[in-house]
Write a protein that holds these residues in place. Structure first.
Motif, PDB file in Angstrom:
ATOM      1  N   ASP A  91       0.833  -1.206   0.000  1.00 46.37           N
ATOM      2  CA  ASP A  91       0.000   0.000   0.000  1.00 46.37           C
ATOM      3  C   ASP A  91       0.872   1.261   0.000  1.00 46.37           C
ATOM      4  O   ASP A  91       0.621   2.203  -0.758  1.00 46.37           O
ATOM      5  CB  ASP A  91      -0.910   0.024   1.230  1.00 46.37           C
ATOM      6  CG  ASP A  91      -2.278  -0.568   0.947  1.00 46.37           C
ATOM      7  OD1 ASP A  91      -2.713  -0.532  -0.214  1.00 46.37           O
ATOM      8  OD2 ASP A  91      -2.907  -1.061   1.898  1.00 46.37           O
ATOM      9  N   TYR A 104      -9.432   5.539  -8.107  1.00 44.48           N
ATOM     10  CA  TYR A 104     -10.332   4.381  -8.164  1.00 44.48           C
ATOM     11  C   TYR A 104     -10.984   4.154  -6.800  1.00 44.48           C
ATOM     12  O   TYR A 104     -12.202   3.971  -6.700  1.00 44.48           O
ATOM     13  CB  TYR A 104      -9.547   3.148  -8.598  1.00 44.48           C
ATOM     14  CG  TYR A 104     -10.390   1.975  -9.022  1.00 44.48           C
ATOM     15  CD1 TYR A 104     -10.646   1.730 -10.365  1.00 44.48           C
ATOM     16  CD2 TYR A 104     -10.917   1.093  -8.081  1.00 44.48           C
ATOM     17  CE1 TYR A 104     -11.404   0.643 -10.769  1.00 44.48           C
ATOM     18  CE2 TYR A 104     -11.681   0.012  -8.476  1.00 44.48           C
ATOM     19  CZ  TYR A 104     -11.921  -0.211  -9.811  1.00 44.48           C
ATOM     20  OH  TYR A 104     -12.687  -1.289 -10.201  1.00 44.48           O
ATOM     21  N   ASP A 105     -10.171   4.185  -5.758  1.00 38.75           N
ATOM     22  CA  ASP A 105     -10.693   3.966  -4.404  1.00 38.75           C
ATOM     23  C   ASP A 105     -11.676   5.063  -4.001  1.00 38.75           C
ATOM     24  O   ASP A 105     -12.706   4.787  -3.376  1.00 38.75           O
ATOM     25  CB  ASP A 105      -9.542   3.906  -3.396  1.00 38.75           C
ATOM     26  CG  ASP A 105      -8.684   2.665  -3.559  1.00 38.75           C
ATOM     27  OD1 ASP A 105      -9.175   1.692  -4.174  1.00 38.75           O
ATOM     28  OD2 ASP A 105      -7.530   2.673  -3.090  1.00 38.75           O
ATOM     29  N   ASN A 106     -11.360   6.303  -4.366  1.00 39.43           N
ATOM     30  CA  ASN A 106     -12.265   7.410  -4.039  1.00 39.43           C
ATOM     31  C   ASN A 106     -13.606   7.271  -4.747  1.00 39.43           C
ATOM     32  O   ASN A 106     -14.657   7.575  -4.175  1.00 39.43           O
ATOM     33  CB  ASN A 106     -11.618   8.745  -4.406  1.00 39.43           C
ATOM     34  CG  ASN A 106     -10.480   9.118  -3.473  1.00 39.43           C
ATOM     35  OD1 ASN A 106     -10.417   8.651  -2.331  1.00 39.43           O
ATOM     36  ND2 ASN A 106      -9.572   9.956  -3.945  1.00 39.43           N
ATOM     37  N   ASN A 108     -15.031   4.454  -5.592  1.00 44.30           N
ATOM     38  CA  ASN A 108     -15.774   3.410  -4.877  1.00 44.30           C
ATOM     39  C   ASN A 108     -16.360   3.935  -3.575  1.00 44.30           C
ATOM     40  O   ASN A 108     -17.498   3.609  -3.213  1.00 44.30           O
ATOM     41  CB  ASN A 108     -14.860   2.217  -4.597  1.00 44.30           C
ATOM     42  CG  ASN A 108     -14.617   1.367  -5.834  1.00 44.30           C
ATOM     43  OD1 ASN A 108     -15.343   1.475  -6.825  1.00 44.30           O
ATOM     44  ND2 ASN A 108     -13.602   0.533  -5.791  1.00 44.30           N
ATOM     45  N   ARG A 109     -15.598   4.766  -2.871  1.00 46.13           N
ATOM     46  CA  ARG A 109     -16.106   5.326  -1.618  1.00 46.13           C
ATOM     47  C   ARG A 109     -17.309   6.240  -1.864  1.00 46.13           C
ATOM     48  O   ARG A 109     -18.276   6.227  -1.091  1.00 46.13           O
ATOM     49  CB  ARG A 109     -14.985   6.090  -0.891  1.00 46.13           C
ATOM     50  CG  ARG A 109     -14.048   5.200  -0.106  1.00 46.13           C
ATOM     51  CD  ARG A 109     -13.168   6.002   0.820  1.00 46.13           C
ATOM     52  NE  ARG A 109     -12.143   6.712   0.090  1.00 46.13           N
ATOM     53  CZ  ARG A 109     -10.919   6.222  -0.149  1.00 46.13           C
ATOM     54  NH1 ARG A 109     -10.607   5.008   0.271  1.00 46.13           N
ATOM     55  NH2 ARG A 109     -10.025   6.938  -0.798  1.00 46.13           N
ATOM     56  N   TYR A 159     -18.066  -4.197  -5.951  1.00 43.72           N
ATOM     57  CA  TYR A 159     -17.507  -3.196  -6.844  1.00 43.72           C
ATOM     58  C   TYR A 159     -16.959  -3.893  -8.085  1.00 43.72           C
ATOM     59  O   TYR A 159     -16.353  -4.964  -7.988  1.00 43.72           O
ATOM     60  CB  TYR A 159     -16.344  -2.444  -6.186  1.00 43.72           C
ATOM     61  CG  TYR A 159     -16.686  -1.690  -4.935  1.00 43.72           C
ATOM     62  CD1 TYR A 159     -17.482  -0.543  -4.987  1.00 43.72           C
ATOM     63  CD2 TYR A 159     -16.194  -2.089  -3.699  1.00 43.72           C
ATOM     64  CE1 TYR A 159     -17.770   0.181  -3.839  1.00 43.72           C
ATOM     65  CE2 TYR A 159     -16.477  -1.374  -2.542  1.00 43.72           C
ATOM     66  CZ  TYR A 159     -17.262  -0.247  -2.614  1.00 43.72           C
ATOM     67  OH  TYR A 159     -17.549   0.465  -1.470  1.00 43.72           O
ATOM     68  N   CYS A 195     -16.524   3.020 -13.075  1.00 40.26           N
ATOM     69  CA  CYS A 195     -16.639   2.246 -11.839  1.00 40.26           C
ATOM     70  C   CYS A 195     -18.116   1.936 -11.581  1.00 40.26           C
ATOM     71  O   CYS A 195     -18.981   2.799 -11.784  1.00 40.26           O
ATOM     72  CB  CYS A 195     -16.044   3.011 -10.668  1.00 40.26           C
ATOM     73  SG  CYS A 195     -14.273   3.315 -10.830  1.00 40.26           S
TER      74      CYS A 195
END
Length: 205
Positions: A91, A104-106, A108-109, A159, A195
């Motif tokens: 990480d 990408y993570d943002n 999904n959040r 996701y 996404c």
């Protein structure tokens, strides 16, 4: 050859990583085979550490597919310190090298926050991959059916993105809840992605 639900063998973890590399198209984003394998290992460890359900399908002695799910309030199956350390180190290095991963993570959040305004899920489908070398239909469906037998009445979400075979989930009763377009920057590459968040309430038996 008949498919059977069996306990995932430790020796087959590397095979599951290879299934993910091919089925989830990680090779679209990483050209270096060594880095690709390291990322696949990271992804597998990260999801395995979260999993409360590990379901494997075998065709004879050959691993045909794997599903991991995290059902909230159930105990985690793997709590390995070594895997946790690997994930933390990766990480850190990933955030230094590939700023686009945070995009990408943002996304999904943000989708999850919208989803949570409507309902409270019971868990998440976090990994589903089939052996690309086995020409047998129904592997993914059998894995989902086994999860549904174990978790009737639960609402689960997942996701994915338009680089994956998201239609598979639509054909099995999952509803698209949210979507968000992003431009994923990975080193010198820029990859446009949509996404997606899908959800389903598992029917009661």
């Amino acid at each position: 050859m008949k498919l059977q639900i069996r306990q995932l063998q430790k020796k087959d973890h590397k095979k599951a990583i290879q299934f993910a590399l091919k089925g989830m198209h990680f090779d679209w984003y990483l050209d270096n085979p060594f880095l690709l394998y390291l990322y696949g290992t990271y992804f597998w460890y990260m999801e395995l550490l979260r999993a409360t359900q590990v379901i494997a399908v075998y065709a004879g002695k050959e691993l045909a597919g794997v599903l991991l799910a995290e059902i909230y309030e159930e105990e985690k199956i793997d709590t390995s310190f070594g895997k946790k350390l690997y994930v933390r180190i990766f990480d850190f290095l990933q955030n230094l090298s590939y700023k686009g991963v945070g995009t990408y993570d943002n996304a999904n959040r943000e989708m999850y926050a919208l989803y949570r305004k409507r309902t409270t899920p019971d868990g998440e489908l976090i990994f589903l991959a089939a052996n690309p070398g086995i020409k047998i239909k129904g592997i993914g469906s059998l894995l989902l059916q086994e999860l549904e037998c174990r978790e009737p009445g639960k609402q689960v979400f997942l996701y994915t993105d338009n680089a994956c075979t998201y239609q598979f989930y639509e054909h099995r009763g999952f509803q698209r809840v949210c979507e968000k377009e992003i431009l994923l920057a990975l080193g010198k590459k820029e990859v446009p992605l949509e996404c997606l968040l899908y959800a389903k309430t598992i029917p009661c038996l």
